[in-house]
Design a protein around this motif. Structure first.
Motif, PDB file in Angstrom:
ATOM      1  N   ILE A   1       1.029  38.519 -17.402  1.00 21.73           N
ATOM      2  CA  ILE A   1      -0.236  38.381 -18.131  1.00 21.73           C
ATOM      3  C   ILE A   1      -0.541  39.656 -18.896  1.00 21.73           C
ATOM      4  O   ILE A   1      -1.024  39.624 -20.026  1.00 21.73           O
ATOM      5  N   THR A   2      -0.257  40.795 -18.279  1.00 21.13           N
ATOM      6  CA  THR A   2      -0.494  42.069 -18.946  1.00 21.13           C
ATOM      7  C   THR A   2       0.752  42.934 -18.828  1.00 21.13           C
ATOM      8  O   THR A   2       1.586  42.735 -17.940  1.00 21.13           O
ATOM      9  N   SER A   3       0.896  43.875 -19.734  1.00 19.54           N
ATOM     10  CA  SER A   3       2.082  44.720 -19.773  1.00 19.54           C
ATOM     11  C   SER A   3       1.732  46.061 -20.398  1.00 19.54           C
ATOM     12  O   SER A   3       0.629  46.254 -20.918  1.00 19.54           O
ATOM     13  N   ILE A   4       2.693  46.979 -20.348  1.00 21.64           N
ATOM     14  CA  ILE A   4       2.481  48.280 -20.995  1.00 21.64           C
ATOM     15  C   ILE A   4       2.293  48.071 -22.494  1.00 21.64           C
ATOM     16  O   ILE A   4       1.452  48.707 -23.131  1.00 21.64           O
TER      17      ILE A   4
ATOM     18  N   GLN B   1      -3.930  31.970 -17.588  1.00 16.08           N
ATOM     19  CA  GLN B   1      -2.537  32.226 -17.221  1.00 16.08           C
ATOM     20  C   GLN B   1      -2.362  32.549 -15.734  1.00 16.08           C
ATOM     21  O   GLN B   1      -1.236  32.591 -15.230  1.00 16.08           O
ATOM     22  N   PHE B   2      -3.482  32.762 -15.021  1.00 21.36           N
ATOM     23  CA  PHE B   2      -3.361  32.899 -13.571  1.00 21.36           C
ATOM     24  C   PHE B   2      -2.806  31.608 -12.962  1.00 21.36           C
ATOM     25  O   PHE B   2      -2.177  31.636 -11.909  1.00 21.36           O
ATOM     26  N   TYR B   3      -3.048  30.489 -13.646  1.00 21.15           N
ATOM     27  CA  TYR B   3      -2.455  29.217 -13.218  1.00 21.15           C
ATOM     28  C   TYR B   3      -0.940  29.273 -13.378  1.00 21.15           C
ATOM     29  O   TYR B   3      -0.192  28.798 -12.511  1.00 21.15           O
ATOM     30  N   ASN B   4      -0.470  29.878 -14.486  1.00 22.69           N
ATOM     31  CA  ASN B   4       0.968  30.057 -14.686  1.00 22.69           C
ATOM     32  C   ASN B   4       1.571  30.939 -13.599  1.00 22.69           C
ATOM     33  O   ASN B   4       2.705  30.729 -13.171  1.00 22.69           O
ATOM     34  N   VAL B   5       0.793  31.941 -13.173  1.00 21.25           N
ATOM     35  CA  VAL B   5       1.272  32.832 -12.103  1.00 21.25           C
ATOM     36  C   VAL B   5       1.439  32.052 -10.800  1.00 21.25           C
ATOM     37  O   VAL B   5       2.449  32.180 -10.107  1.00 21.25           O
ATOM     38  N   LEU B   6       0.449  31.232 -10.464  1.00 20.62           N
ATOM     39  CA  LEU B   6       0.535  30.428  -9.239  1.00 20.62           C
ATOM     40  C   LEU B   6       1.716  29.464  -9.282  1.00 20.62           C
ATOM     41  O   LEU B   6       2.361  29.222  -8.262  1.00 20.62           O
TER      42      LEU B   6
END
Length: 459
Positions: free
Chosen positions: A406-409, A364-369
């Motif tokens: 990608i991450t959350s509380i 999902q780092f690809y989704n972030v980019l």
């Protein structure tokens, strides 16, 4: 004696800053002149004494070290330090001009303030990290109760449960017994004050939604004698979400419900820059690990290495989210089905390990980019489940105003949800994020995520 160590914070701050100021002054002299012999002789003796005197006067007048726990954050501490330093520089500059002290080295003064700001900022951040961890472990805590039981009361309880680093410990709800709160309240209104005295409660949160002014007056009248604070909770969330603001007519607060655009351009730009840098670093440095994960995924079960699925992003815009495949192929032949947790027989043995360590989320780092997601933000869901969530919890719509992450509380505190009801429970945590977005809050969430990954506690 209650909070016997808290009274030491103020003198400790004064001592630490005074030492930092003197170390910076002497250190700058050493860097400039390659010796410290002249720092204790005229004319630098008087300047050194003046440095300390001005700082002491600032501390006594401005009281810069008094912060409520909710505002004890790096941003507030550093802003206050910058303000004090700016005032200090202004006074020293006026003194320098008034006495025509051109014999003082301007370079020495610049180095002194640079060292002082660096040292002071480092000590503040280190102290803040230590204190948060210290309080999270159950030390230097404040005890609180909530008067009135309902959604508003549960919200403040959830807030402090999500932020143990603030050091608030919950001791129960107090309300009149009803069928809805049976077994959930600690006692009635009549039992409140005796319990507060017996358990040395520090703070009482009063929910005006569930209690009247007469009961509030009784609690407030006893506050000084009982040595506790009284805080009032009023539910403005529905208004504030639409862009309401508070105006002050003299001392009278007025809530302005006029619609307005609430756009924090700086936060969004800074967050996007961080997302790009963090993702590039993660993908670049972790490339060997990613190839290894991809190979194991391919070899341990039949099917593609990656799994793509449509999710709903910011503003309701759909996008494709990417993961390492953790289930057997054709796991959803009959339609959208939530994972039944780590015991779901559709999950491969290797996929179970990846879910526990959150390694399946790495693509999902690809989704972030691409800009579909952020590193930190509420988890994106499918439209099929969003429709069901909104029927139960309409406030979910507010999460669609920020970019998913990608991450959350919710991922940290709850993990994967196996039903719509569990998704709603996880939602209670994620609703905190849009209101508290900041760089340091994101860093805290990332740190907690790494801890979950290292411990293999993802569920």
């Amino acid at each position: 004696m209650r909070h016997r160590y808290s009274i030491l914070f103020f003198p400790l701050h004064v001592i630490v800053d005074s030492l930092s100021l003197n170390v910076a002054f002497v250190g700058a002299y050493l860097l400039k002149f390659q010796t410290i012999e002249g720092v204790s002789t005229p004319p630098y003796t008087s300047l050194w004494l003046l440095f300390n005197l001005i700082w002491l006067i600032e501390v006594l007048i401005l009281k810069p070290y008094v912060f409520p726990r909710q505002l004890f954050k790096a941003g507030h501490l550093l802003k206050k330090m910058l303000l004090l330093t700016a005032i200090h520089i202004a006074v020293i500059s006026m003194y320098w001009v008034a006495i025509r002290g051109y014999y003082y080295s301007r370079e020495h003064l610049v180095i002194t303030y640079a060292l002082f700001l660096s040292l002071g900022a480092a000590l503040r951040i280190a102290g803040l990290v230590f204190l948060r961890e210290y309080r999270a472990r159950g030390y230097n805590t404040r005890r609180y109760v909530i008067v009135g039981y309902g959604k508003l009361a549960a919200s403040i309880h959830s807030f402090y449960e999500t932020h143990p680093e603030m050091g608030f410990r919950f001791h129960g709800y107090f309300d009149q017994p009803t069928p809805e709160n049976v077994g959930l309240i600690k006692g009635t209104y009549n039992e409140l004050l005796s319990y507060v005295e017996k358990e040395s409660i520090d703070c009482i949160y009063c929910c005006l939604t569930y209690m009247d002014n007469d009961r509030l007056k009784v609690i407030a009248d006893h506050a000084e004698a009982g040595n506790y604070q009284v805080k009032i909770l009023v539910d403005f969330r529905g208004f504030l979400a639409r862009g309401a603001s508070v105006e002050y007519h003299d001392f009278l607060p007025v809530l302005n419900l006029s619609s307005q655009v609430l756009s924090d351009f700086q936060v969004n730009i800074f967050k996007r820059s961080f997302d790009i840098l963090f993702s590039v670093a993660a993908l670049g440095l972790g490339m060997p690990i990613f190839f290894l994960l991809a190979a194991i995924t391919k070899l341990t079960s039949a099917g593609p290495t990656f799994y793509a699925q449509e999710r709903i992003g910011q503003g309701g815009k759909p996008f494709k989210i990417y993961k390492f495949r953790s289930m057997y192929t054709n796991a959803e032949q009959s339609g959208p089905v939530l994972s039944g947790g780590l015991l779901d027989n559709r999950i491969t043995p290797w996929g179970r390990f990846m879910r526990q360590t959150r390694l399946d989320e790495i693509p999902q780092f690809y989704n972030v980019l691409k800009g579909d997601m952020s590193v930190v933000g509420p988890r994106p869901e499918r439209q099929f489940f969003i429709d069901q969530i909104i029927e139960i919890a309409p406030e979910y719509r507010s999460l669609l105003e920020v970019k998913p992450g990608i991450t959350s509380i919710g991922q940290i505190k709850y993990g994967y949800a196996a039903s719509v009801e569990e998704m709603v429970q996880r939602l209670r945590y994620d609703l905190i994020y849009p209101k508290r977005r900041s760089f340091f809050f994101d860093m805290w969430i990332i740190a907690q995520t790494l801890r979950v990954m290292a411990q293999g506690r993802g569920k």
